[in-house]
Motif scaffolding. Structure first.
Motif, PDB file in Angstrom:
ATOM      1  N   HIS A  98       0.710  -1.022  -0.013  1.00 25.01           N
ATOM      2  CA  HIS A  98       0.069  -0.218  -0.019  1.00 25.01           C
ATOM      3  C   HIS A  98       0.868   1.248   0.169  1.00 25.01           C
ATOM      4  N   GLU A  99       0.474   2.404  -0.401  1.00 23.67           N
ATOM      5  CA  GLU A  99       1.167   3.723  -0.406  1.00 23.67           C
ATOM      6  C   GLU A  99       1.724   4.122   0.903  1.00 23.67           C
ATOM      7  N   SER A 100       3.036   4.511   0.746  1.00 17.75           N
ATOM      8  CA  SER A 100       3.756   4.802   1.929  1.00 17.75           C
ATOM      9  C   SER A 100       3.491   6.534   2.015  1.00 17.75           C
ATOM     10  N   HIS A 101       3.380   7.040   3.273  1.00 19.34           N
ATOM     11  CA  HIS A 101       3.179   8.215   3.466  1.00 19.34           C
ATOM     12  C   HIS A 101       4.390   8.991   3.974  1.00 19.34           C
ATOM     13  N   GLU A 102       4.231  10.319   4.087  1.00 13.95           N
ATOM     14  CA  GLU A 102       5.325  11.148   4.782  1.00 13.95           C
ATOM     15  C   GLU A 102       5.209  10.768   6.475  1.00 13.95           C
ATOM     16  N   GLY A 103       6.632  10.520   7.038  1.00 13.21           N
ATOM     17  CA  GLY A 103       6.566  10.004   8.384  1.00 13.21           C
ATOM     18  C   GLY A 103       6.810   8.612   8.465  1.00 13.21           C
ATOM     19  N   ALA A 104       6.581   7.876   7.373  1.00 15.96           N
ATOM     20  CA  ALA A 104       6.690   6.427   7.548  1.00 15.96           C
ATOM     21  C   ALA A 104       8.303   6.136   8.045  1.00 15.96           C
ATOM     22  N   ARG A 105       8.535   4.880   8.432  1.00 14.45           N
ATOM     23  CA  ARG A 105      10.056   4.533   8.487  1.00 14.45           C
ATOM     24  C   ARG A 105      10.369   3.824   7.550  1.00 14.45           C
ATOM     25  N   VAL A 106      11.495   3.695   7.131  1.00 13.74           N
ATOM     26  CA  VAL A 106      12.293   3.059   6.049  1.00 13.74           C
ATOM     27  C   VAL A 106      13.685   2.515   6.460  1.00 13.74           C
ATOM     28  N   LEU A 130       9.708 -11.080  -0.991  1.00 12.36           N
ATOM     29  CA  LEU A 130       8.666 -10.044  -1.077  1.00 12.36           C
ATOM     30  C   LEU A 130       7.291 -10.916  -0.660  1.00 12.36           C
ATOM     31  N   PRO A 131       7.082 -12.100  -0.843  1.00  9.66           N
ATOM     32  CA  PRO A 131       5.781 -12.577   0.010  1.00  9.66           C
ATOM     33  C   PRO A 131       5.731 -12.738   1.456  1.00  9.66           C
ATOM     34  N   VAL A 132       7.100 -12.656   2.107  1.00 10.80           N
ATOM     35  CA  VAL A 132       7.382 -12.827   3.557  1.00 10.80           C
ATOM     36  C   VAL A 132       7.074 -11.067   3.882  1.00 10.80           C
ATOM     37  N   LEU A 133       7.637 -10.394   3.330  1.00 10.68           N
ATOM     38  CA  LEU A 133       7.325  -9.046   3.622  1.00 10.68           C
ATOM     39  C   LEU A 133       5.898  -8.699   3.650  1.00 10.68           C
ATOM     40  N   ASP A 134       5.039  -9.076   2.462  1.00 12.70           N
ATOM     41  CA  ASP A 134       3.661  -8.808   2.610  1.00 12.70           C
ATOM     42  C   ASP A 134       2.961  -9.328   3.663  1.00 12.70           C
ATOM     43  N   GLU A 135       3.374 -10.286   4.510  1.00 13.77           N
ATOM     44  CA  GLU A 135       2.562 -10.949   5.383  1.00 13.77           C
ATOM     45  C   GLU A 135       2.915  -9.999   6.767  1.00 13.77           C
ATOM     46  N   LEU A 136       3.871  -9.019   6.868  1.00 15.24           N
ATOM     47  CA  LEU A 136       4.110  -8.150   8.080  1.00 15.24           C
ATOM     48  C   LEU A 136       3.330  -6.970   8.162  1.00 15.24           C
ATOM     49  N   GLU A 137       2.608  -6.850   9.187  1.00 17.38           N
ATOM     50  CA  GLU A 137       1.576  -5.620   9.455  1.00 17.38           C
ATOM     51  C   GLU A 137       2.362  -4.459   9.368  1.00 17.38           C
ATOM     52  N   GLY A 138       1.864  -3.479   8.518  1.00 14.43           N
ATOM     53  CA  GLY A 138       2.601  -2.300   8.658  1.00 14.43           C
ATOM     54  C   GLY A 138       3.490  -2.125   7.499  1.00 14.43           C
ATOM     55  N   HIS A 139       3.846  -3.090   6.646  1.00 18.80           N
ATOM     56  CA  HIS A 139       4.624  -3.190   5.667  1.00 18.80           C
ATOM     57  C   HIS A 139       4.047  -2.390   4.502  1.00 18.80           C
ATOM     58  N   TYR A 159       7.819   0.868   6.126  1.00 24.88           N
ATOM     59  CA  TYR A 159       6.598   0.585   7.026  1.00 24.88           C
ATOM     60  C   TYR A 159       5.938   1.782   7.565  1.00 24.88           C
ATOM     61  N   ASP A 160       4.711   1.574   8.036  1.00 27.97           N
ATOM     62  CA  ASP A 160       3.880   2.755   8.296  1.00 27.97           C
ATOM     63  C   ASP A 160       4.254   3.490   9.485  1.00 27.97           C
ATOM     64  N   SER A 161       5.177   2.943  10.444  1.00 34.63           N
ATOM     65  CA  SER A 161       5.445   3.662  11.655  1.00 34.63           C
ATOM     66  C   SER A 161       6.604   3.091  12.022  1.00 34.63           C
ATOM     67  N   VAL A 162       7.487   3.766  13.226  1.00 34.15           N
ATOM     68  CA  VAL A 162       8.668   3.327  14.067  1.00 34.15           C
ATOM     69  C   VAL A 162       8.010   2.064  14.702  1.00 34.15           C
ATOM     70  N   GLU A 163       7.045   2.067  15.219  1.00 35.19           N
ATOM     71  CA  GLU A 163       6.435   0.786  15.765  1.00 35.19           C
ATOM     72  C   GLU A 163       6.493  -0.405  15.050  1.00 35.19           C
TER      73      GLU A 163
END
Length: 206
Positions: A98-106, A130-139, A159-163
């Protein structure tokens, strides 16, 4: 598709000024250039390290852009007050959950690769990472950039956040180690960044 990274090791106190300069001065210039696809900016506020990435539709477009953006790029480095390194890459993989937004963690990982194993390595990355990463919440998304001449690659995962990134750090470390062992790559460096500007519009490449 191709990308150019401009890395500046600047002053932590100048990061916000650098972000503003790229928004107000660099983006208006590059958006007018033929073949431009998008721009992103990663920053580490603790160290002052900033990585601006522009993407381009073709090798011809990225080469033609180099002299046209030199002045605004050099000005950005002056504002940040540090040394600069520029590198061109082939975009081997670009995948968005899904789209990354400003403030996301990379999380950015630089690796040294065996030139004879680049193509098998790309396929392993697509099929097993890639299939493993797609299973991670917040990726959010992951890209793989290749520089064949330098025998280097860069993996960037947002990732959506630092957390979200911290929650998966152990699993990501295990995945990195297993992948580099299987592909014969060596990890050179790994760092986390804030996504300060998110306007990289590279299409899905898997």
């Amino acid at each position: 598709m191709f990308a150019r990274t401009t890395t500046v090791w600047g002053r932590p106190s100048s990061v916000d000024d650098g972000i503003a300069n790229i928004r107000e001065s660099v983006m208006p210039v590059v958006q007018k250039l033929h073949g431009f696809v998008g721009l992103s900016l990663l920053v580490d506020r603790n160290t002052g390290r900033c990585i601006a990435t522009t993407s381009w539709q073709s090798e011809e477009a990225i080469r033609a852009s180099a002299p046209l953006v030199r002045e605004v790029r050099d000005r950005a480095a002056q504002i940040l007050g540090g040394t600069m390194e520029v590198a061109d890459w082939e975009i081997a993989v670009m995948h968005r959950h899904h789209e990354s937004h400003e403030g996301a963690r990379v999380r950015v990982t630089w690796v040294r690769i065996d030139p004879s194993r680049i193509e098998p390595g790309i396929e392993i990355f697509k099929d097993r990472v890639l299939p493993v990463l797609d299973e991670l919440e917040g990726h959010c998304s992951t890209s793989l950039l290749i520089n064949r001449d330098a025998a280097r690659a860069v993996v960037s995962s947002a990732y959506d956040s630092v957390e979200a990134l911290e929650r998966h750090r152990g699993e990501l470390d295990r995945l990195r180690d297993a992948t580099t062992e299987e592909t014969g790559a060596d990890t050179v460096e790994e760092c986390d960044f804030e996504l300060a500007i998110a306007h990289l519009r590279v299409p899905e490449l898997v």
